[in-house]
Motif scaffolding. Sequence first.
Motif, PDB file in Angstrom:
ATOM      1  N   LEU A 264       0.834  -1.199   0.000  1.00  0.00           N
ATOM      2  CA  LEU A 264       0.000   0.000   0.000  1.00  0.00           C
ATOM      3  C   LEU A 264       0.866   1.246   0.000  1.00  0.00           C
ATOM      4  O   LEU A 264       1.981   1.244   0.511  1.00  0.00           O
ATOM      5  CB  LEU A 264      -0.891   0.010   1.246  1.00  0.00           C
ATOM      6  CG  LEU A 264      -1.980  -1.052   1.288  1.00  0.00           C
ATOM      7  CD1 LEU A 264      -2.689  -1.015   2.624  1.00  0.00           C
ATOM      8  CD2 LEU A 264      -2.971  -0.844   0.168  1.00  0.00           C
TER       9      LEU A 264
ATOM     10  N   ASP B 234       2.193   4.956   1.008  1.00  0.00           N
ATOM     11  CA  ASP B 234       2.390   5.604   2.293  1.00  0.00           C
ATOM     12  C   ASP B 234       1.252   6.587   2.547  1.00  0.00           C
ATOM     13  O   ASP B 234       0.820   7.307   1.652  1.00  0.00           O
ATOM     14  CB  ASP B 234       3.738   6.328   2.283  1.00  0.00           C
ATOM     15  CG  ASP B 234       4.064   6.938   3.620  1.00  0.00           C
ATOM     16  OD1 ASP B 234       3.544   6.414   4.635  1.00  0.00           O
ATOM     17  OD2 ASP B 234       4.818   7.922   3.660  1.00  0.00           O
ATOM     18  N   THR B 235       0.762   6.628   3.793  1.00  0.00           N
ATOM     19  CA  THR B 235      -0.382   7.474   4.117  1.00  0.00           C
ATOM     20  C   THR B 235      -0.066   8.946   3.951  1.00  0.00           C
ATOM     21  O   THR B 235      -0.886   9.705   3.442  1.00  0.00           O
ATOM     22  CB  THR B 235      -0.813   7.248   5.582  1.00  0.00           C
ATOM     23  OG1 THR B 235      -0.546   5.908   5.949  1.00  0.00           O
ATOM     24  CG2 THR B 235      -2.270   7.490   5.754  1.00  0.00           C
ATOM     25  N   LYS B 236       1.133   9.353   4.368  1.00  0.00           N
ATOM     26  CA  LYS B 236       1.477  10.774   4.274  1.00  0.00           C
ATOM     27  C   LYS B 236       1.542  11.229   2.822  1.00  0.00           C
ATOM     28  O   LYS B 236       1.086  12.319   2.482  1.00  0.00           O
ATOM     29  CB  LYS B 236       2.804  11.045   4.978  1.00  0.00           C
ATOM     30  CG  LYS B 236       2.688  10.902   6.468  1.00  0.00           C
ATOM     31  CD  LYS B 236       3.843  11.534   7.163  1.00  0.00           C
ATOM     32  CE  LYS B 236       3.619  11.428   8.660  1.00  0.00           C
ATOM     33  NZ  LYS B 236       4.307  12.405   9.415  1.00  0.00           N
ATOM     34  N   SER B 237       2.105  10.392   1.946  1.00  0.00           N
ATOM     35  CA  SER B 237       2.180  10.785   0.537  1.00  0.00           C
ATOM     36  C   SER B 237       0.783  10.853  -0.083  1.00  0.00           C
ATOM     37  O   SER B 237       0.510  11.711  -0.930  1.00  0.00           O
ATOM     38  CB  SER B 237       3.067   9.820  -0.247  1.00  0.00           C
ATOM     39  OG  SER B 237       2.478   8.531  -0.274  1.00  0.00           O
ATOM     40  N   THR B 238      -0.121   9.963   0.350  1.00  0.00           N
ATOM     41  CA  THR B 238      -1.489  10.000  -0.146  1.00  0.00           C
ATOM     42  C   THR B 238      -2.180  11.283   0.293  1.00  0.00           C
ATOM     43  O   THR B 238      -2.838  11.955  -0.502  1.00  0.00           O
ATOM     44  CB  THR B 238      -2.281   8.788   0.373  1.00  0.00           C
ATOM     45  OG1 THR B 238      -1.592   7.601   0.023  1.00  0.00           O
ATOM     46  CG2 THR B 238      -3.677   8.757  -0.210  1.00  0.00           C
ATOM     47  N   LEU B 239      -2.010  11.644   1.576  1.00  0.00           N
ATOM     48  CA  LEU B 239      -2.610  12.884   2.073  1.00  0.00           C
ATOM     49  C   LEU B 239      -2.043  14.099   1.348  1.00  0.00           C
ATOM     50  O   LEU B 239      -2.779  15.047   1.040  1.00  0.00           O
ATOM     51  CB  LEU B 239      -2.373  13.021   3.573  1.00  0.00           C
ATOM     52  CG  LEU B 239      -3.223  12.118   4.468  1.00  0.00           C
ATOM     53  CD1 LEU B 239      -2.783  12.243   5.913  1.00  0.00           C
ATOM     54  CD2 LEU B 239      -4.682  12.441   4.338  1.00  0.00           C
TER      55      LEU B 239
ATOM     56  N   PHE C 288     -10.015  10.021  -5.048  1.00  0.00           N
ATOM     57  CA  PHE C 288      -9.947   9.737  -3.611  1.00  0.00           C
ATOM     58  C   PHE C 288     -11.345   9.703  -3.019  1.00  0.00           C
ATOM     59  O   PHE C 288     -12.294  10.206  -3.617  1.00  0.00           O
ATOM     60  CB  PHE C 288      -9.100  10.788  -2.884  1.00  0.00           C
ATOM     61  CG  PHE C 288      -9.663  12.174  -2.923  1.00  0.00           C
ATOM     62  CD1 PHE C 288     -10.530  12.622  -1.944  1.00  0.00           C
ATOM     63  CD2 PHE C 288      -9.329  13.045  -3.948  1.00  0.00           C
ATOM     64  CE1 PHE C 288     -11.060  13.889  -1.978  1.00  0.00           C
ATOM     65  CE2 PHE C 288      -9.856  14.324  -3.989  1.00  0.00           C
ATOM     66  CZ  PHE C 288     -10.723  14.746  -3.004  1.00  0.00           C
TER      67      PHE C 288
ATOM     68  N   ASP D  60      -3.264  14.285   9.056  1.00  0.00           N
ATOM     69  CA  ASP D  60      -2.977  12.898   9.414  1.00  0.00           C
ATOM     70  C   ASP D  60      -3.552  12.635  10.795  1.00  0.00           C
ATOM     71  O   ASP D  60      -3.250  13.329  11.754  1.00  0.00           O
ATOM     72  CB  ASP D  60      -1.459  12.669   9.412  1.00  0.00           C
ATOM     73  CG  ASP D  60      -1.118  11.194   9.494  1.00  0.00           C
ATOM     74  OD1 ASP D  60      -2.058  10.377   9.459  1.00  0.00           O
ATOM     75  OD2 ASP D  60       0.072  10.869   9.599  1.00  0.00           O
ATOM     76  N   SER D  61      -4.393  11.599  10.919  1.00  0.00           N
ATOM     77  CA  SER D  61      -5.023  11.312  12.210  1.00  0.00           C
ATOM     78  C   SER D  61      -4.010  10.804  13.221  1.00  0.00           C
ATOM     79  O   SER D  61      -4.243  10.849  14.415  1.00  0.00           O
ATOM     80  CB  SER D  61      -6.135  10.277  12.026  1.00  0.00           C
ATOM     81  OG  SER D  61      -5.586   9.082  11.509  1.00  0.00           O
TER      82      SER D  61
ATOM     83  N   SER E 121      -1.239  12.181  13.909  1.00  0.00           N
ATOM     84  CA  SER E 121      -0.376  13.276  14.335  1.00  0.00           C
ATOM     85  C   SER E 121      -0.611  13.678  15.788  1.00  0.00           C
ATOM     86  O   SER E 121       0.032  14.573  16.284  1.00  0.00           O
ATOM     87  CB  SER E 121      -0.573  14.494  13.429  1.00  0.00           C
ATOM     88  OG  SER E 121      -1.897  14.961  13.572  1.00  0.00           O
TER      89      SER E 121
END
Length: 198
Positions: free
Chosen positions: A52, A54-59, A120, A185-186, A188
Amino acid sequence: MFLRQLAGLLKPSALNTLIEPLKIVPLTSRWSNPSAAFANHRWSSSSAVAPLADTKSTLETVNKQLETGSEGRLFAVVQLCGKQFKITSGDIIVVEGYWPPEGGDRLRLDKVLLAGSKDFSLIGRPLLTPGLVDVQATIIEKTLSHTRTHFRKKRRKQYTRINFYRTPQTMIRINSIDIKRKLSDSASGEAAVEERFF
């Protein structure tokens, strides 16, 4: 078409394990006993699935789309009068049952369960954070539905009842759907206290 989609999901090492048995078995015996070609291979689900993102790059990519306005046409799933509606800007929806707002009233729909675009989706648990998505609507018309028939009968008892009824309806035009602020980001450490809507 299917093989292209499958190839996009698999790692190169998994593709090689798929193709190797086909190279070993001669072309004439491939179709006579296809299960023999794959008999000695074991599959693990972890080797076949692509990792999957990375979450940060998706955000970051979603926030960049929101800043530039390149997210395209937004959609949302809202809850009104106990029912859920999938809406986009410009839609007209019909809500059945009594509802107090009158014709011409402008509304902000707060119970947003899901919002997204072609790239998204933001999914609430169960609702999205208040103030994140702004859905504006206008009441167009309040009318009655077409006449419906409620027919009851009991056999051999000389009992029949026919009732006609019309339910109140409200037609609503969705003016706009906007995402008002950047996504955070949740993980954070910000524990936002969500308001409850009933």
